[in-house]
Design a protein around this motif. Structure first.
Motif, PDB file in Angstrom:
ATOM      1  N   UNK A 113       0.837  -1.195   0.000  1.00 39.98           N
ATOM      2  CA  UNK A 113       0.000   0.000   0.000  1.00 39.98           C
ATOM      3  C   UNK A 113       0.874   1.248   0.000  1.00 39.98           C
ATOM      4  N   UNK A 114       0.557   2.192  -0.890  1.00 41.19           N
ATOM      5  CA  UNK A 114       1.324   3.431  -1.028  1.00 41.19           C
ATOM      6  C   UNK A 114       0.367   4.618  -0.926  1.00 41.19           C
ATOM      7  N   UNK A 115       0.682   5.552  -0.056  1.00 38.89           N
ATOM      8  CA  UNK A 115      -0.116   6.774   0.106  1.00 38.89           C
ATOM      9  C   UNK A 115       0.827   7.955  -0.119  1.00 38.89           C
ATOM     10  N   UNK A 120       8.178  14.955 -10.063  1.00 39.53           N
ATOM     11  CA  UNK A 120       8.877  13.916 -10.820  1.00 39.53           C
ATOM     12  C   UNK A 120       7.930  13.193 -11.772  1.00 39.53           C
ATOM     13  N   UNK A 121       6.661  13.056 -11.383  1.00 42.18           N
ATOM     14  CA  UNK A 121       5.664  12.460 -12.277  1.00 42.18           C
ATOM     15  C   UNK A 121       5.427  13.374 -13.484  1.00 42.18           C
ATOM     16  N   UNK A 154       8.747   5.071  -6.664  1.00 42.84           N
ATOM     17  CA  UNK A 154       7.578   4.238  -6.370  1.00 42.84           C
ATOM     18  C   UNK A 154       6.340   5.118  -6.299  1.00 42.84           C
ATOM     19  N   UNK A 155       6.481   6.272  -5.647  1.00 44.59           N
ATOM     20  CA  UNK A 155       5.362   7.213  -5.577  1.00 44.59           C
ATOM     21  C   UNK A 155       5.012   7.754  -6.960  1.00 44.59           C
ATOM     22  N   UNK A 156       6.034   8.020  -7.778  1.00 46.65           N
ATOM     23  CA  UNK A 156       5.799   8.504  -9.146  1.00 46.65           C
ATOM     24  C   UNK A 156       4.951   7.506  -9.924  1.00 46.65           C
TER      25      UNK A 156
END
Length: 316
Positions: free
Chosen positions: A185-187, A206-207, A271-273
């Motif tokens: 899970x990523x928030x 970065x996205x 990972x967030x990107x």
């Protein structure tokens, strides 16, 4: 009434095409602390990056029909979270340090240009393109991403304090959408407030940066952040275009695929990107342009956006 034809508004829209290389290789990011290390720090960086960048270029050497691959390189400088030195001082040092390791920086970009470039609010455009995937059974208690500044890849752990009916159920774990056996899970925080103004997060910028490199952003149908060539480097970052072409013979800045050589500390950021990009809706006309050109070159591309983005993470 007869003889009247109706069609979707998008059918008649004019959407500008962007030149595309086969591969965009990112040679790194520069932050204030790296620049403070002087030329020795920059030389060490490019010595570590060079083998991986050269290996990535070799993967694109063979193209259908024997055509020579179009490969460009780029480098990102942080002028958003901290300001240091000047373009006139920084850029020549970067170019010289890269050349010592056999690398050429074709394009240099400013991180603040991922927020606003040429008066176009790029970060806001991408935020408006987010299409969050509602989780089955959601009760709508959490405000939307555009209000909270947070985006996730599944269902957050319920707030049992806010939902009295669930208090007797105890703690429940978050759940990743489309998890493979176990959830990861990523928030992600997209922005916070500084002096009442939005400050976009590093992962969100970065996205945007990846979307620029892939040539997928448009504003009113026009290409954004087209590279500029400058005759003289300024003393102020704000006077430098968002993307500067340093090598006049370079292949196109944007590309079908991107490859980035980054320090291992960027692993969580990327990972967030990827979590963000999985929830960005790209203009279908732009996507059709890219895939039509791809087929014309006898190439195959993954349909999923994140599958066209590759990395190598190296030790600091």
């Amino acid at each position: 009434m007869t003889g009247v034809a109706f069609e979707e508004a998008v059918a008649g829209r004019s959407v500008e095409r962007v030149p595309l290389s086969h591969l965009s290789i990112e040679l790194g990011h520069l932050y204030m602390e790296e620049f403070a290390g002087g030329m020795d720090s920059l030389r060490r960086h490019f010595r570590r990056v060079a083998p991986w960048a050269q290996a990535a270029a070799r993967t694109a050497q063979t193209k259908p029909g024997g055509n020579r691959p179009r490969i460009s390189t780029c480098f990102l400088v942080d002028d958003y979270f901290s300001r240091f030195s000047t373009p006139r001082e920084v850029i020549p040092k970067l170019v010289a340090a890269a050349e010592e390791s056999g690398l050429v920086i074709d394009y240099l970009a400013r991180e603040s240009g991922c927020a606003v470039a040429d008066e176009v609010p790029l970060a806001k455009l991408v935020e408006q393109a987010l299409v969050t995937d509602p989780v089955p059974g959601s009760n709508g208690i959490r405000p939307p991403t555009t209000e909270t500044g947070w985006l996730c890849n599944g269902q957050r752990s319920p707030n049992t304090v806010a939902i009295p009916a669930m208090a007797d159920k105890g703690w429940l774990p978050p759940i990743q959408n489309a998890a493979n056996r176990h959830s990861i899970f990523v928030d992600v925080e997209l922005w916070d407030l500084e002096n009442g103004q939005r400050r976009w997060s590093c992962p969100f910028l970065a996205a945007v940066w990846q979307l620029i490199r892939l040539g997928l952003l448009r504003h009113n149908g026009e290409v954004v952040t087209a590279p500029w060539q400058v005759e003289e480097l300024p003393d102020d970052w704000d006077k430098l275009p968002a993307v500067v072409q340093l090598n006049p013979r370079a292949a196109a800045f944007s590309a079908y695929r991107t490859f980035s050589v980054l320090g291992s500390r960027f692993l969580q950021v990327e990972l967030a990107v990827r979590t963000i990009l999985n929830q960005v809706s790209i203009d279908p006309i732009v996507l059709d342009q890219v895939f039509s050109r791809m087929r014309g070159e006898g190439m195959e591309l993954p349909k999923e956006l994140v599958d066209r983005i590759d990395y190598v993470f190296i030790g600091e």
